[in-house]
Design an enzyme around this catalytic site. Sequence first.
Site, PDB file in Angstrom:
ATOM      1  N   TYR A   1       2.732  -2.258  -2.633  1.00 39.01           N
ATOM      2  CA  TYR A   1       1.962  -1.552  -1.969  1.00 39.01           C
ATOM      3  C   TYR A   1       2.161  -0.252  -2.126  1.00 39.01           C
ATOM      4  O   TYR A   1       3.538   0.358  -1.680  1.00 39.01           O
ATOM      5  CB  TYR A   1       1.532  -1.863  -0.489  1.00 39.01           C
ATOM      6  CG  TYR A   1       0.708  -3.344  -0.360  1.00 39.01           C
ATOM      7  CD1 TYR A   1      -0.718  -3.289  -0.861  1.00 39.01           C
ATOM      8  CD2 TYR A   1       1.268  -4.484  -0.286  1.00 39.01           C
ATOM      9  CE1 TYR A   1      -1.526  -4.561  -0.742  1.00 39.01           C
ATOM     10  CE2 TYR A   1       0.757  -5.600  -0.297  1.00 39.01           C
ATOM     11  CZ  TYR A   1      -0.652  -5.587  -0.363  1.00 39.01           C
ATOM     12  OH  TYR A   1      -1.218  -6.807  -0.468  1.00 39.01           O
TER      13      TYR A   1
ATOM     14  N   ASN B   1       3.740 -17.824  -0.187  1.00 40.80           N
ATOM     15  CA  ASN B   1       3.573 -16.317  -0.284  1.00 40.80           C
ATOM     16  C   ASN B   1       4.391 -15.729   0.758  1.00 40.80           C
ATOM     17  O   ASN B   1       4.929 -16.115   1.990  1.00 40.80           O
ATOM     18  CB  ASN B   1       1.995 -16.150   0.400  1.00 40.80           C
ATOM     19  CG  ASN B   1       1.897 -14.436   0.476  1.00 40.80           C
ATOM     20  OD1 ASN B   1       1.760 -14.048  -0.486  1.00 40.80           O
ATOM     21  ND2 ASN B   1       1.929 -14.145   1.669  1.00 40.80           N
ATOM     22  N   GLU B   2       5.157 -14.736   0.083  1.00 37.44           N
ATOM     23  CA  GLU B   2       6.003 -13.822   0.726  1.00 37.44           C
ATOM     24  C   GLU B   2       6.892 -14.505   1.913  1.00 37.44           C
ATOM     25  O   GLU B   2       6.904 -14.430   2.792  1.00 37.44           O
ATOM     26  CB  GLU B   2       5.223 -12.882   1.612  1.00 37.44           C
ATOM     27  CG  GLU B   2       4.629 -11.741   0.700  1.00 37.44           C
ATOM     28  CD  GLU B   2       4.106 -10.516   1.241  1.00 37.44           C
ATOM     29  OE1 GLU B   2       4.294 -10.354   2.834  1.00 37.44           O
ATOM     30  OE2 GLU B   2       3.646  -9.706   0.556  1.00 37.44           O
TER      31      GLU B   2
ATOM     32  N   GLU C   1      -8.364 -13.016   0.248  1.00 41.50           N
ATOM     33  CA  GLU C   1      -7.670 -13.759   1.591  1.00 41.50           C
ATOM     34  C   GLU C   1      -8.723 -13.854   2.579  1.00 41.50           C
ATOM     35  O   GLU C   1      -9.648 -13.008   2.840  1.00 41.50           O
ATOM     36  CB  GLU C   1      -6.736 -12.933   2.007  1.00 41.50           C
ATOM     37  CG  GLU C   1      -5.937 -13.479   3.135  1.00 41.50           C
ATOM     38  CD  GLU C   1      -4.460 -12.640   3.358  1.00 41.50           C
ATOM     39  OE1 GLU C   1      -4.091 -11.731   2.850  1.00 41.50           O
ATOM     40  OE2 GLU C   1      -3.531 -13.408   4.342  1.00 41.50           O
TER      41      GLU C   1
ATOM     42  N   GLN D   1      -7.622  -5.748  -1.800  1.00 39.64           N
ATOM     43  CA  GLN D   1      -8.211  -6.872  -1.934  1.00 39.64           C
ATOM     44  C   GLN D   1      -9.597  -6.943  -2.744  1.00 39.64           C
ATOM     45  O   GLN D   1     -10.039  -5.773  -2.435  1.00 39.64           O
ATOM     46  CB  GLN D   1      -8.132  -8.126  -0.864  1.00 39.64           C
ATOM     47  CG  GLN D   1      -6.618  -8.278  -0.421  1.00 39.64           C
ATOM     48  CD  GLN D   1      -6.777  -9.452   0.658  1.00 39.64           C
ATOM     49  OE1 GLN D   1      -7.354 -10.070   0.925  1.00 39.64           O
ATOM     50  NE2 GLN D   1      -5.497  -9.383   1.354  1.00 39.64           N
TER      51      GLN D   1
ATOM     52  N   GLU E   1       0.076  -9.136  -5.784  1.00 44.66           N
ATOM     53  CA  GLU E   1      -0.388  -7.888  -4.527  1.00 44.66           C
ATOM     54  C   GLU E   1      -0.069  -6.664  -4.931  1.00 44.66           C
ATOM     55  O   GLU E   1       1.060  -6.240  -5.050  1.00 44.66           O
ATOM     56  CB  GLU E   1      -0.306  -8.436  -3.236  1.00 44.66           C
ATOM     57  CG  GLU E   1      -0.577  -9.594  -2.640  1.00 44.66           C
ATOM     58  CD  GLU E   1      -0.288 -10.034  -1.412  1.00 44.66           C
ATOM     59  OE1 GLU E   1      -0.077  -9.016  -0.412  1.00 44.66           O
ATOM     60  OE2 GLU E   1      -0.107 -10.966  -1.061  1.00 44.66           O
TER      61      GLU E   1
END
Length: 528
Positions: A275, A208-209, A62, A381, A332
């Site tokens: 996460y 995204n999201e 990103e 990432q 992710e």
Amino acid sequence: MHTRRKLNVCLAFGLASLMMWPLTTHVTIPAHAQASYQATIAIRLDQPRWTINRNIYGQFAEHLGRLIYEGIWVGENSPIPNTRGMRNDVVAALRELHVPVLRWPGGCFADEYHWRDGIGPRDKRPRRSNSSWGGVDTNAFGTHEFMDLCEMLGADAYINGNVGSGSPQEMMEWIEYMTSDADSELPNLRRRNGRIKAWKIPYFAVGNETWGCGGNMRPEYYADVYRRYATFIKNHSGNHIQKLAVGGYDENYNWTEVLISQAGKQMDGLSLHYYTLPTGNWEKKGSATQFGEKEWHTTLVRTLRMDEFIQRHSAIMDKYDPQKRVGLMVDEWGTWYDTEPGRDMGALYQQNTLRDAVAAAINLNIFHKHGDRVKMANIAQMVNVLQAMILTDKEKMVVTPTYHVFRMYSVHQGATMIPVDLSAPQYKLGDASVPALSVSASRDSEGRLHLSIVNLDPNQAAEINTTIWGGAIKNVTGEVLTAAAVNAMNTFDNPNTVKPAPFSGYKLEGSQLSVRIPSKSVVVLELR
Ligand code: AHR
């Protein structure tokens, strides 16, 4: 003092059994003979399952912190050795990982990115504020540079489109610019910008999201938005795009239910984000490096929740897509800690320790286990951000413990998943417990069997008796990744504190394989 663990401590037994092992050339008794526990593994070669999609080893890059700028892109005039602006050291290290697919340009940034800013002469490109993560983006790294990077790495491109602040037209035109061979305005613009041949773009995501930074939408609203945007994702000149929809996160099962039921037929993949925070608290996540056994344990407990989330999101998808046509794309995942004191909060830079290596290996084992539904995963990432493979400091570069796991595990890419029956004790601390071992096996196209074993216990080795159903082995080789401390890390001054070593803690008698896996370690064996 740590809470007393109830795990079956068998130091005396462990030492006694070590002494019984004949000292052949196959056996190396670790000098640091530790307390140990017993476990058994049955490898079911007689029950081969699905292909482990190599995209499970995907990466994510990103425009955030020092990932793109400095981590990858230094520009052609940089004193840091580079090829067409991309730093040579980072590209060479990444090539070792056989990165199958790379997601770009975000993340939250994707929903503020306008592709036209990143094409044409670099000195004419606009400088724009990065409103997601701070700082100014020069747009020096745009579509052509990203595709060049993918070609250098041999990775497929996964482009994340802009829904939050973009339009279907902007998305449609970007795709035509990249993938069409026609003699029309957008492909001709691409040609004038230096790329004659159309690129292949196999994966494209619609936002995204969108439940958060991508637009704060409700699932019912986004399902319709998705259907509208997806209509304008066109296949040009033989390119075939898999269309990916924004999925849920953690326990947000309703999002998955609404999306798969209302837009499932229009998508090829649905994402999942999860996460691992040591504390589970976004306000105070925990330190990347300053921790002891308590945080080691809570982090691994939370890492293992990935299994539960995949199972439950998959079960919802199964109701509407029993053939498993739609992939669950865990695009992710990874550990997320508090920003190091003194560092830019928005840059999400964190160090990476043996704990991250173990967490990565556990996640990869979980993805293999659910490989009939999980078709892609992208660790967050790739460089300098969150659970990175690589850290840089100007001209310096170091690879992380997580990098080593990705390199060791690359043998599983595209291999056939082989089920493993595991019997192991629990690793307990306080009220919580996890299985002390995480294992996964696969057979590659040349018939080699690879067995990955993670010992979550930071205090005890695992003595494992292994049986193989449906095959015999004659030869064992392997690598082990461990270190003296749970928070051991690689730094620019000491880059090799955590690095793989040849593994020789095994005994092979006939088809009976016994292995001794050190505490807090990741081992990958090749059995032939
Ligand atoms: O990976 C960092 C951020 O985490 C991504 O931009 C966003 O999608 C997620 O919330």
